[in-house]
Design a protein around this motif. Structure first.
Motif, PDB file in Angstrom:
ATOM      1  N   ASN A  56      91.048  -0.004  53.059  1.00 49.83           N
ATOM      2  CA  ASN A  56      91.649   0.362  51.768  1.00 49.83           C
ATOM      3  C   ASN A  56      93.028   1.008  51.885  1.00 49.83           C
ATOM      4  N   GLU A  57      93.459   1.332  53.091  1.00 45.84           N
ATOM      5  CA  GLU A  57      94.755   1.992  53.259  1.00 45.84           C
ATOM      6  C   GLU A  57      95.889   0.980  53.120  1.00 45.84           C
ATOM      7  N   LYS A  58      96.728   1.182  52.090  1.00 51.44           N
ATOM      8  CA  LYS A  58      97.833   0.262  51.843  1.00 51.44           C
ATOM      9  C   LYS A  58      98.980   0.515  52.803  1.00 51.44           C
ATOM     10  N   ARG A  59      99.693  -0.550  53.087  1.00 54.38           N
ATOM     11  CA  ARG A  59     100.858  -0.435  53.958  1.00 54.38           C
ATOM     12  C   ARG A  59     102.058   0.075  53.166  1.00 54.38           C
ATOM     13  N   ASN A  60     102.754   1.054  53.743  1.00 51.74           N
ATOM     14  CA  ASN A  60     103.962   1.597  53.115  1.00 51.74           C
ATOM     15  C   ASN A  60     105.164   0.798  53.614  1.00 51.74           C
ATOM     16  N   ARG A  61     105.626  -0.132  52.805  1.00 54.89           N
ATOM     17  CA  ARG A  61     106.698  -1.020  53.241  1.00 54.89           C
ATOM     18  C   ARG A  61     108.056  -0.333  53.264  1.00 54.89           C
ATOM     19  N   ASP A  62     108.089   0.910  52.815  1.00 55.84           N
ATOM     20  CA  ASP A  62     109.327   1.682  52.944  1.00 55.84           C
ATOM     21  C   ASP A  62     109.530   2.181  54.375  1.00 55.84           C
ATOM     22  N   TYR A  63     108.494   1.983  55.199  1.00 58.33           N
ATOM     23  CA  TYR A  63     108.567   2.431  56.592  1.00 58.33           C
ATOM     24  C   TYR A  63     108.260   1.276  57.538  1.00 58.33           C
ATOM     25  N   PRO A  64     109.224   0.349  57.670  1.00 60.40           N
ATOM     26  CA  PRO A  64     109.033  -0.744  58.622  1.00 60.40           C
ATOM     27  C   PRO A  64     109.204  -0.218  60.047  1.00 60.40           C
ATOM     28  N   PRO A  65     108.785  -0.983  61.059  1.00 56.30           N
ATOM     29  CA  PRO A  65     109.020  -0.564  62.445  1.00 56.30           C
ATOM     30  C   PRO A  65     110.505  -0.336  62.693  1.00 56.30           C
ATOM     31  N   LEU A  66     110.819   0.675  63.468  1.00 53.38           N
ATOM     32  CA  LEU A  66     112.217   1.010  63.760  1.00 53.38           C
ATOM     33  C   LEU A  66     112.824   0.008  64.739  1.00 53.38           C
ATOM     34  N   THR A  67     114.102  -0.270  64.530  1.00 51.32           N
ATOM     35  CA  THR A  67     114.830  -1.099  65.494  1.00 51.32           C
ATOM     36  C   THR A  67     115.295  -0.217  66.640  1.00 51.32           C
ATOM     37  N   ASP A  68     115.716  -0.855  67.719  1.00 45.90           N
ATOM     38  CA  ASP A  68     116.219  -0.095  68.874  1.00 45.90           C
ATOM     39  C   ASP A  68     117.428   0.746  68.474  1.00 45.90           C
ATOM     40  N   ALA A  69     118.274   0.179  67.643  1.00 49.49           N
ATOM     41  CA  ALA A  69     119.476   0.900  67.213  1.00 49.49           C
ATOM     42  C   ALA A  69     119.103   2.123  66.372  1.00 49.49           C
ATOM     43  N   GLN A  70     118.110   1.976  65.532  1.00 43.89           N
ATOM     44  CA  GLN A  70     117.682   3.104  64.701  1.00 43.89           C
ATOM     45  C   GLN A  70     117.076   4.215  65.554  1.00 43.89           C
ATOM     46  N   LYS A  71     116.303   3.843  66.557  1.00 43.98           N
ATOM     47  CA  LYS A  71     115.680   4.843  67.424  1.00 43.98           C
ATOM     48  C   LYS A  71     116.722   5.661  68.188  1.00 43.98           C
ATOM     49  N   GLU A  72     117.829   5.021  68.548  1.00 45.24           N
ATOM     50  CA  GLU A  72     118.887   5.720  69.296  1.00 45.24           C
ATOM     51  C   GLU A  72     119.509   6.840  68.480  1.00 45.24           C
ATOM     52  N   GLU A  73     119.405   6.736  67.158  1.00 41.61           N
ATOM     53  CA  GLU A  73     120.022   7.740  66.280  1.00 41.61           C
ATOM     54  C   GLU A  73     119.015   8.792  65.809  1.00 41.61           C
ATOM     55  N   MET A  74     117.766   8.738  66.318  1.00 43.12           N
ATOM     56  CA  MET A  74     116.730   9.654  65.854  1.00 43.12           C
ATOM     57  C   MET A  74     116.160  10.468  67.007  1.00 43.12           C
ATOM     58  N   THR A  75     115.595  11.623  66.669  1.00 41.65           N
ATOM     59  CA  THR A  75     114.917  12.444  67.673  1.00 41.65           C
ATOM     60  C   THR A  75     113.520  11.871  67.926  1.00 41.65           C
ATOM     61  N   GLU A  76     112.897  12.288  69.029  1.00 44.53           N
ATOM     62  CA  GLU A  76     111.548  11.814  69.347  1.00 44.53           C
ATOM     63  C   GLU A  76     110.550  12.203  68.255  1.00 44.53           C
ATOM     64  N   ASN A  77     110.708  13.406  67.729  1.00 46.09           N
ATOM     65  CA  ASN A  77     109.800  13.857  66.685  1.00 46.09           C
ATOM     66  C   ASN A  77     109.974  13.044  65.404  1.00 46.09           C
ATOM     67  N   ASP A  78     111.231  12.732  65.065  1.00 47.63           N
ATOM     68  CA  ASP A  78     111.487  11.918  63.875  1.00 47.63           C
ATOM     69  C   ASP A  78     110.889  10.517  64.035  1.00 47.63           C
ATOM     70  N   ILE A  79     111.015   9.981  65.247  1.00 46.58           N
ATOM     71  CA  ILE A  79     110.436   8.655  65.524  1.00 46.58           C
ATOM     72  C   ILE A  79     108.921   8.690  65.363  1.00 46.58           C
ATOM     73  N   LYS A  80     108.309   9.757  65.905  1.00 43.57           N
ATOM     74  CA  LYS A  80     106.851   9.906  65.820  1.00 43.57           C
ATOM     75  C   LYS A  80     106.385   9.977  64.376  1.00 43.57           C
ATOM     76  N   LEU A  81     107.066  10.789  63.563  1.00 47.64           N
ATOM     77  CA  LEU A  81     106.690  10.938  62.161  1.00 47.64           C
ATOM     78  C   LEU A  81     106.871   9.635  61.388  1.00 47.64           C
ATOM     79  N   TRP A  82     107.954   8.943  61.693  1.00 51.09           N
ATOM     80  CA  TRP A  82     108.223   7.668  61.016  1.00 51.09           C
ATOM     81  C   TRP A  82     107.128   6.651  61.354  1.00 51.09           C
ATOM     82  N   GLU A  83     106.806   6.553  62.647  1.00 54.50           N
ATOM     83  CA  GLU A  83     105.845   5.533  63.073  1.00 54.50           C
ATOM     84  C   GLU A  83     104.429   5.839  62.586  1.00 54.50           C
ATOM     85  N   GLU A  84     104.111   7.109  62.366  1.00 56.50           N
ATOM     86  CA  GLU A  84     102.806   7.435  61.802  1.00 56.50           C
ATOM     87  C   GLU A  84     102.658   6.790  60.429  1.00 56.50           C
ATOM     88  N   LYS A  85     103.740   6.809  59.662  1.00 58.04           N
ATOM     89  CA  LYS A  85     103.718   6.175  58.344  1.00 58.04           C
ATOM     90  C   LYS A  85     103.817   4.661  58.455  1.00 58.04           C
TER      91      LYS A  85
END
Length: 546
Positions: free
Chosen positions: A318-347
């Protein structure tokens, strides 16, 4: 493959913008962004597949844990397919030195009076006196048989065989041989591991040999021991009578006024297993009281685990996918902290199995298994059991509970105490049609209708996580879909096939990306070369006119 392509092109010397003054690198980078987006899109699709595979495997592991805890024949205490798991009793003996008892499945709480007249004993033969200790010293288990022979005071052993160097014993019709240069311990181990049905030992402290029948009872008195003329029996002073063990006795007892015998001191009568402890000429009262709390806790633990599984699968379904949070690209990850990446990927990982048909089928099948009618296996397949989960105090909650079970503790304990056989049948009844993934539709229907709750759930679990193959070569549905570690499906599954296709597409797109980038550089280089020629011609013309 992509990395090797990149390394080739990155070695190309690119000198651009010299004539035009144009920032060629920046322009090409902008032109390539649309191409990189195509690669990133496929990489994101691949990442979603990998997350989906992980979620499938988490469901598989959940079902495996359930199976291991409540359906494993190697765990009789919690194997709810077996009636013995429901045979929990508080047993007391008024004189535990006389006997103790254990209640089996279906035993009614009651008391029994047991009087023991004779304890079962094993037939045996032993040395009538110490066998060594003379001038040659006492025997050691590590001595060779030749050395043992020299240390025996009542005579020596004559070795025979083809090379005149073997000792041969025939015990209970089984022949055991050992060479004279082998140790006494070797001979003893061969006797004990044979099918002779006896145990031989030697005590260095007592300096005596003993041969005991492995089983108690009168039948042990028929075991013969012959040394085939080697003199082993007389030299070791074994007190055989007509080459036979002696002293075997059957147990003799009186249970609730009826006298009987048993070749063993442990025997089962009417589902109760009694063990005689050695005290004879005395009586004890055995009291069996059903351990209602123990059986209740077993069923409650099972229901709690079932609810956990239903809840987990329902949440995934029943858990819907949040399409506002697609998988991060390599370029996007380079601009984010590890914690920000973790929080994003949880969603981003949420909702991978939203409305997944496999999960939907599992929960629907499990819920149906709990409340569909169960038919008796006593011969009339059209007769329903007159009781069900609700009648013993287990019901479903509200619609919002999504199939979870609720226990009425008092009602369930009352059923366990007053109708134990019905409770056991409701859970453990199994159809005469054995489980197989290749059953026909008619056979599947018959097995399902005649199975109790536990075997229905067992079949559902097997259908999904079975590691054996059906006639088409297929394993369980979840394993075929996403595989599991430790099995061939770890690499050979549908999700891995889809992921491999994405990898192949990514490699193809990277090749095209590099080729297109090179074409852009070539075009800009050609433009620069043309401008350079024009500048040179303009300069020459100006020089001529000056």
């Amino acid at each position: 493959m992509a990395s090797s392509i990149s390394s080739v092109y990155n070695t190309t010397l690119r000198l651009t913008g010299l004539s035009s003054g144009i920032d060629t690198e920046s322009i090409i980078k902008q032109l390539m962004q649309i191409e990189q987006m195509k690669v990133d899109k496929v990489k994101q699709e691949k990442q979603l597949l990998e997350w989906k595979k992980e979620d499938y495997r988490s469901i598989t592991n959940l079902l495996r844990s359930f199976k291991d805890e409540y359906f494993d024949i190697l765990k009789p205490e919690t194997n709810m397919r077996s009636q013995s798991a429901y045979a929990k009793y508080d047993e007391t003996s008024s004189d535990p030195d006389v006997a103790t008892a254990i209640g089996g499945a279906g035993v009614i709480s009651t008391s029994h009076t047991l009087t023991v007249s004779e304890i079962a004993e094993a037939a045996k033969a032993e040395s009538s006196a110490a066998v060594s200790g003379g001038a040659n010293g006492t025997i050691s288990l590590n001595d060779t048989l030749e050395t043992v022979s020299a240390k025996l005071t009542a005579g020596s052993i004559t070795f025979g065989g083809a090379n005149n160097d073997e000792l041969t014993l025939t015990i209970n019709g089984v022949t055991i041989t050992a060479k004279k240069n082998e140790t006494l311990n070797t001979l003893i181990n061969r006797v004990n591991s044979s099918n002779a049905g006896v145990k031989m030992s030697y005590s260095p402290f007592l300096d005596k040999f003993t041969i005991n029948a492995k089983e108690t009872g009168l039948s042990g008195n028929n075991i013969t021991v012959t040394d085939n003329g080697s003199g082993f029996v007389s030299a070791t002073r074994l007190n055989l009578v007509d080459n036979k063990l002696t002293g075997g006795k059957d147990a003799s007892f009186t249970l609730d006024g009826k006298t009987s015998t048993s070749k063993s001191n442990t025997f089962t009568i009417d589902g109760v297993t009694y063990t005689l402890k050695g005290k004879t000429g005395a009586s004890t009262t055995i009291t069996l009281e059903q351990d209602t709390d123990g059986i209740y806790n077993l069923i409650k633990g099972f229901v709690d685990k079932y609810n956990e599984i239903i809840s987990t699968i329902n949440n995934e379904y029943n858990e819907k996918r949040n399409r506002d949070y697609p998988p991060l690209t390599d370029a996007q990850k380079e601009e984010m902290t590890e914690n920000d990446i973790k929080l994003w990927e949880e969603k981003a990982k949420a909702g991978m199995l939203y409305r997944d048909s496999i999960l939907g089928n599992i929960t629907n099948d499990m819920r149906r298994a709990m409340y569909d009618s169960i038919y008796t296996t006593s011969g009339d397949s059209n007769t329903k059991l007159s009781y069900n989960l609700a009648s013993i105090g287990i019901t479903t909650g509200s619609y919002q509970d999504m199939g979870k079970l609720i226990i009425d503790e008092n009602k369930l304990k009352e059923a366990i105490k007053n109708s134990p056989e019905q409770v056991i049948q409701l859970f453990t009844q199994e159809s005469d049609v054995a489980y197989s993934p290749d059953l026909t539709a008619v056979q599947r229907k018959e097995r399902y209708e005649e199975n109790g709750i536990i075997y229905r759930l067992y079949d559902i679990i097997e259908n999904n996580i079975r590691t054996t193959r059906d006639s088409s070569g297929k394993k369980g549905i979840l394993l075929e879909k996403a595989g599991i570690a430790g099995d061939l499906t770890d690499t050979n599954n549908l999700m891995n096939t889809a992921i491999a296709e994405k990898d192949s597409l990514i490699d193809t797109l990277l090749v095209k990306l590099q080729e297109k980038e090179e074409r852009y550089y070539q075009k800009f280089a050609a433009m620069e070369e043309a401008l350079s020629r024009m500048n040179s011609q303009s300069a020459w013309i100006s020089q001529q006119m000056g």
